[in-house]
Scaffold this motif. Structure first.
Motif, PDB file in Angstrom:
ATOM      1  N   ASP A 172       0.821  -1.217   0.000  1.00 30.82           N
ATOM      2  CA  ASP A 172       0.000   0.000   0.000  1.00 30.82           C
ATOM      3  C   ASP A 172       0.859   1.273   0.000  1.00 30.82           C
ATOM      4  OD1 ASP A 172      -1.942   1.882   0.183  1.00 30.82           O
ATOM      5  OD2 ASP A 172      -2.623   1.346   2.193  1.00 30.82           O
ATOM      6  N   ALA A 173       1.411   1.583  -1.167  1.00 33.12           N
ATOM      7  CA  ALA A 173       2.262   2.774  -1.306  1.00 33.12           C
ATOM      8  C   ALA A 173       1.462   4.052  -1.083  1.00 33.12           C
ATOM      9  CB  ALA A 173       2.908   2.790  -2.690  1.00 33.12           C
ATOM     10  N   LEU A 174       0.240   4.073  -1.574  1.00 33.92           N
ATOM     11  CA  LEU A 174      -0.600   5.262  -1.429  1.00 33.92           C
ATOM     12  C   LEU A 174      -0.852   5.575   0.051  1.00 33.92           C
ATOM     13  CD1 LEU A 174      -2.181   7.441  -2.841  1.00 33.92           C
ATOM     14  CD2 LEU A 174      -4.082   5.825  -3.114  1.00 33.92           C
ATOM     15  N   GLY A 175      -1.151   4.529   0.820  1.00 35.76           N
ATOM     16  CA  GLY A 175      -1.352   4.716   2.258  1.00 35.76           C
ATOM     17  C   GLY A 175      -0.115   5.297   2.933  1.00 35.76           C
ATOM     18  N   LYS A 176       1.062   4.871   2.464  1.00 34.17           N
ATOM     19  CA  LYS A 176       2.314   5.386   3.037  1.00 34.17           C
ATOM     20  C   LYS A 176       2.479   6.879   2.730  1.00 34.17           C
ATOM     21  CE  LYS A 176       6.297   5.175   5.129  1.00 34.17           C
ATOM     22  NZ  LYS A 176       7.532   4.455   4.791  1.00 34.17           N
ATOM     23  N   PHE A 177       2.184   7.274   1.507  1.00 39.34           N
ATOM     24  CA  PHE A 177       2.237   8.703   1.142  1.00 39.34           C
ATOM     25  C   PHE A 177       1.300   9.512   2.038  1.00 39.34           C
ATOM     26  CE2 PHE A 177       3.737   7.548  -3.285  1.00 39.34           C
ATOM     27  CZ  PHE A 177       4.919   8.267  -3.216  1.00 39.34           C
ATOM     28  N   ILE A 178       0.088   9.002   2.212  1.00 42.02           N
ATOM     29  CA  ILE A 178      -0.895   9.740   3.009  1.00 42.02           C
ATOM     30  C   ILE A 178      -0.392   9.897   4.447  1.00 42.02           C
ATOM     31  CG2 ILE A 178      -3.252   9.656   3.966  1.00 42.02           C
ATOM     32  CD1 ILE A 178      -4.138   8.408   1.286  1.00 42.02           C
ATOM     33  N   PHE A 193       8.108  13.043  -4.177  1.00 38.80           N
ATOM     34  CA  PHE A 193       9.320  12.541  -4.829  1.00 38.80           C
ATOM     35  C   PHE A 193      10.472  12.428  -3.822  1.00 38.80           C
ATOM     36  CE2 PHE A 193      12.968  12.693  -7.769  1.00 38.80           C
ATOM     37  CZ  PHE A 193      12.605  11.662  -8.612  1.00 38.80           C
ATOM     38  N   GLU A 194      10.495  13.333  -2.863  1.00 40.32           N
ATOM     39  CA  GLU A 194      11.479  13.218  -1.771  1.00 40.32           C
ATOM     40  C   GLU A 194      11.163  12.011  -0.902  1.00 40.32           C
ATOM     41  OE1 GLU A 194      12.291  16.737   0.695  1.00 40.32           O
ATOM     42  OE2 GLU A 194      11.904  17.936  -1.106  1.00 40.32           O
ATOM     43  N   TYR A 195       9.886  11.882  -0.546  1.00 38.24           N
ATOM     44  CA  TYR A 195       9.472  10.750   0.292  1.00 38.24           C
ATOM     45  C   TYR A 195       9.892   9.420  -0.333  1.00 38.24           C
ATOM     46  CZ  TYR A 195       6.267  13.778   3.023  1.00 38.24           C
ATOM     47  OH  TYR A 195       5.727  14.731   3.823  1.00 38.24           O
ATOM     48  N   ILE A 196       9.590   9.280  -1.600  1.00 32.34           N
ATOM     49  CA  ILE A 196       9.774   7.976  -2.245  1.00 32.34           C
ATOM     50  C   ILE A 196      11.250   7.608  -2.386  1.00 32.34           C
ATOM     51  CG2 ILE A 196       9.865   8.598  -4.706  1.00 32.34           C
ATOM     52  CD1 ILE A 196       7.701   6.457  -5.191  1.00 32.34           C
ATOM     53  N   ASN A 197      12.109   8.629  -2.359  1.00 32.66           N
ATOM     54  CA  ASN A 197      13.548   8.368  -2.465  1.00 32.66           C
ATOM     55  C   ASN A 197      14.235   8.134  -1.123  1.00 32.66           C
ATOM     56  OD1 ASN A 197      14.653   8.462  -5.310  1.00 32.66           O
ATOM     57  ND2 ASN A 197      13.300  10.239  -5.339  1.00 32.66           N
ATOM     58  N   GLU A 198      13.513   8.340  -0.038  1.00 31.34           N
ATOM     59  CA  GLU A 198      14.115   8.152   1.285  1.00 31.34           C
ATOM     60  C   GLU A 198      14.276   6.667   1.618  1.00 31.34           C
ATOM     61  OE1 GLU A 198      11.707  10.149   4.224  1.00 31.34           O
ATOM     62  OE2 GLU A 198      12.284  12.123   3.445  1.00 31.34           O
ATOM     63  N   PHE A 224      11.268   4.131   2.878  1.00 33.84           N
ATOM     64  CA  PHE A 224       9.920   4.415   2.367  1.00 33.84           C
ATOM     65  C   PHE A 224       9.159   3.135   2.028  1.00 33.84           C
ATOM     66  CE2 PHE A 224       6.823   5.128  -0.992  1.00 33.84           C
ATOM     67  CZ  PHE A 224       6.061   6.150  -0.460  1.00 33.84           C
ATOM     68  N   PHE A 225       9.838   2.205   1.394  1.00 33.17           N
ATOM     69  CA  PHE A 225       9.158   0.983   0.929  1.00 33.17           C
ATOM     70  C   PHE A 225       9.190  -0.159   1.959  1.00 33.17           C
ATOM     71  CE2 PHE A 225      10.146   3.221  -2.996  1.00 33.17           C
ATOM     72  CZ  PHE A 225       8.990   3.047  -3.733  1.00 33.17           C
ATOM     73  N   ARG A 226       9.812   0.094   3.122  1.00 32.99           N
ATOM     74  CA  ARG A 226      10.057  -1.013   4.049  1.00 32.99           C
ATOM     75  C   ARG A 226       8.860  -1.370   4.933  1.00 32.99           C
ATOM     76  NH1 ARG A 226      10.026  -4.816   6.055  1.00 32.99           N
ATOM     77  NH2 ARG A 226      11.537  -5.979   7.269  1.00 32.99           N
ATOM     78  N   ASP A 227       8.050  -0.365   5.283  1.00 37.11           N
ATOM     79  CA  ASP A 227       7.000  -0.633   6.283  1.00 37.11           C
ATOM     80  C   ASP A 227       5.590  -0.409   5.740  1.00 37.11           C
ATOM     81  OD1 ASP A 227       7.114   2.075   6.027  1.00 37.11           O
ATOM     82  OD2 ASP A 227       7.185   2.530   8.174  1.00 37.11           O
ATOM     83  N   MET A 228       5.420  -0.664   4.458  1.00 38.23           N
ATOM     84  CA  MET A 228       4.071  -0.509   3.889  1.00 38.23           C
ATOM     85  C   MET A 228       3.134  -1.599   4.396  1.00 38.23           C
ATOM     86  SD  MET A 228       4.743   0.562   0.009  1.00 38.23           S
ATOM     87  CE  MET A 228       5.700   2.036  -0.338  1.00 38.23           C
ATOM     88  N   GLU A 229       1.866  -1.240   4.444  1.00 41.72           N
ATOM     89  CA  GLU A 229       0.853  -2.251   4.749  1.00 41.72           C
ATOM     90  C   GLU A 229       0.709  -3.188   3.543  1.00 41.72           C
ATOM     91  OE1 GLU A 229      -0.890  -2.407   7.654  1.00 41.72           O
ATOM     92  OE2 GLU A 229       0.246  -0.683   8.419  1.00 41.72           O
ATOM     93  N   ARG A 232      16.803   3.926  -6.288  1.00 44.23           N
ATOM     94  CA  ARG A 232      17.939   3.178  -5.728  1.00 44.23           C
ATOM     95  C   ARG A 232      17.665   2.658  -4.323  1.00 44.23           C
ATOM     96  NH1 ARG A 232      21.992   4.262  -2.192  1.00 44.23           N
ATOM     97  NH2 ARG A 232      24.079   3.432  -2.614  1.00 44.23           N
ATOM     98  N   ASN A 233      17.140   3.527  -3.468  1.00 47.43           N
ATOM     99  CA  ASN A 233      16.976   3.138  -2.069  1.00 47.43           C
ATOM    100  C   ASN A 233      15.819   2.172  -1.836  1.00 47.43           C
ATOM    101  OD1 ASN A 233      19.155   4.697  -1.220  1.00 47.43           O
ATOM    102  ND2 ASN A 233      17.894   6.536  -1.084  1.00 47.43           N
ATOM    103  N   SER A 234      15.030   1.964  -2.866  1.00 48.90           N
ATOM    104  CA  SER A 234      13.902   1.036  -2.702  1.00 48.90           C
ATOM    105  C   SER A 234      14.351  -0.421  -2.755  1.00 48.90           C
ATOM    106  CB  SER A 234      12.858   1.271  -3.798  1.00 48.90           C
ATOM    107  OG  SER A 234      13.275   0.707  -5.038  1.00 48.90           O
ATOM    108  N   LEU A 235      15.524  -0.669  -3.345  1.00 48.42           N
ATOM    109  CA  LEU A 235      15.890  -2.050  -3.669  1.00 48.42           C
ATOM    110  C   LEU A 235      15.929  -2.947  -2.435  1.00 48.42           C
ATOM    111  CD1 LEU A 235      18.693  -1.284  -6.300  1.00 48.42           C
ATOM    112  CD2 LEU A 235      16.338  -1.996  -6.768  1.00 48.42           C
ATOM    113  N   VAL A 236      16.734  -2.536  -1.453  1.00 51.14           N
ATOM    114  CA  VAL A 236      16.878  -3.411  -0.289  1.00 51.14           C
ATOM    115  C   VAL A 236      15.605  -3.387   0.568  1.00 51.14           C
ATOM    116  CG1 VAL A 236      17.954  -1.942   1.466  1.00 51.14           C
ATOM    117  CG2 VAL A 236      18.734  -4.299   1.182  1.00 51.14           C
ATOM    118  N   ASP A 237      14.909  -2.235   0.590  1.00 47.52           N
ATOM    119  CA  ASP A 237      13.639  -2.170   1.318  1.00 47.52           C
ATOM    120  C   ASP A 237      12.616  -3.135   0.729  1.00 47.52           C
ATOM    121  OD1 ASP A 237      14.449  -0.266   3.132  1.00 47.52           O
ATOM    122  OD2 ASP A 237      13.620   1.433   2.038  1.00 47.52           O
TER     123      ASP A 237
END
Lengths: 172, 172
Positions: free
Chosen positions: A14-20, A54-59, A62-67, A95-100
């Motif tokens: 749930d990427a959208l939920g993470k943005f919100i 765009f800043e959020y998604i590159n941190e 960002f992708f590690r704790d999505m629902e 780049r930072n999404s890979l390991v997450d």
């Protein structure tokens, strides 16, 4: 055995939920924000921070704790009995999404082995069915299943699935 | 435009050289070690450390500072004029390789954009030509080109390329 490729963001994660959540934390955007049909998150946040996503998604993180998208684990596990199931994410953009994304998969989908996970750019995969968002259907020769997300609600030219229950109904 | 997929390790990145350097540092294996045809590095190191390669390959940084295989940059840049060129690596086996390989590509192959890089397990890619090692040819329906490495020198059933100059001669 037919092959299925399944996208990650907005399909199993749930990427959208993470943005919100992040816009809520930083700019008080309501947590129960409803994105209108055809819109992206940046259409619904204060104009001066609408590129902040765009800043959020590159941190890192960002992708590690999505629902997990509801029912996706159970249905995908069942799909594995009848199909050769791959998770295919266009992760290479970030780049930072890979390991997450790797760790997220290991936590939530441990029954999908490394041979069946793919991080790519263009999805030049040889599969029979692709459960994804529209942009990855370009050039795809198999059966595309559009998984509903607010941004794609106005699209009509693809077979649509609104939930993982509907995927189960179609494919199992 | 025909599509080519190109492997990383032993094709554009000198993974074997990196193993030899680490075995040299830790166990005095000679830097000019020649691997006999059909053998892997672990056949040529002291028996008590012949599984050490698996520790090395899982260390962060292992994939970050490899030498570039001679002529690969120049030939791949030229191939891009005539083909849609993808780099496809079975990186998903090694969690810590992901960001190292991403950064290595950005440093040595900045002319290959993120859309054309893929980290996967099984190589279920829809391409016309695959330049790779044998195990990834299983099930591949296009033209396989076996890039020479000591471990595959005894294989005879595939079209072989020994150098990037030879790839240029065949495909350009």
């Amino acid at each position: 055995m037919k092959r299925i490729a399944i996208d990650m963001d907005e399909v199993i994660a749930d990427a959208l939920g993470k943005f919100i959540k992040l816009y809520n934390r930083d700019y008080s955007v309501p947590l129960d924000l409803k994105i209108e049909a055809g819109n992206e998150i940046y259409h619904h946040v204060p104009q001066e921070v609408n590129q902040k996503w765009f800043e959020y998604i590159n941190e890192p993180g960002f992708f590690r704790d999505m629902e997990v998208i509801p029912d996706s684990q159970r249905v995908i596990k069942a799909l594995q009995e009848k199909y050769d199931v791959y998770i295919v994410s266009a992760a290479m953009e970030f780049r930072n999404s890979l390991v997450d994304k790797y760790d997220w998969m290991a936590e939530h989908f441990p029954f999908i082995d490394w041979q069946h996970i793919m991080f790519c750019g263009n999805k030049i995969v040889e599969v029979d069915i692709l459960i994804d968002r529209i942009k990855n259907f370009v050039g795809f020769k198999g059966r595309p299943l559009l998984f509903t997300s607010p941004h794609n609600l106005l699209i009509t030219q693809y077979e649509r699935v609104n939930t993982w229950e509907e995927v189960a109904g179609l494919l199992l």
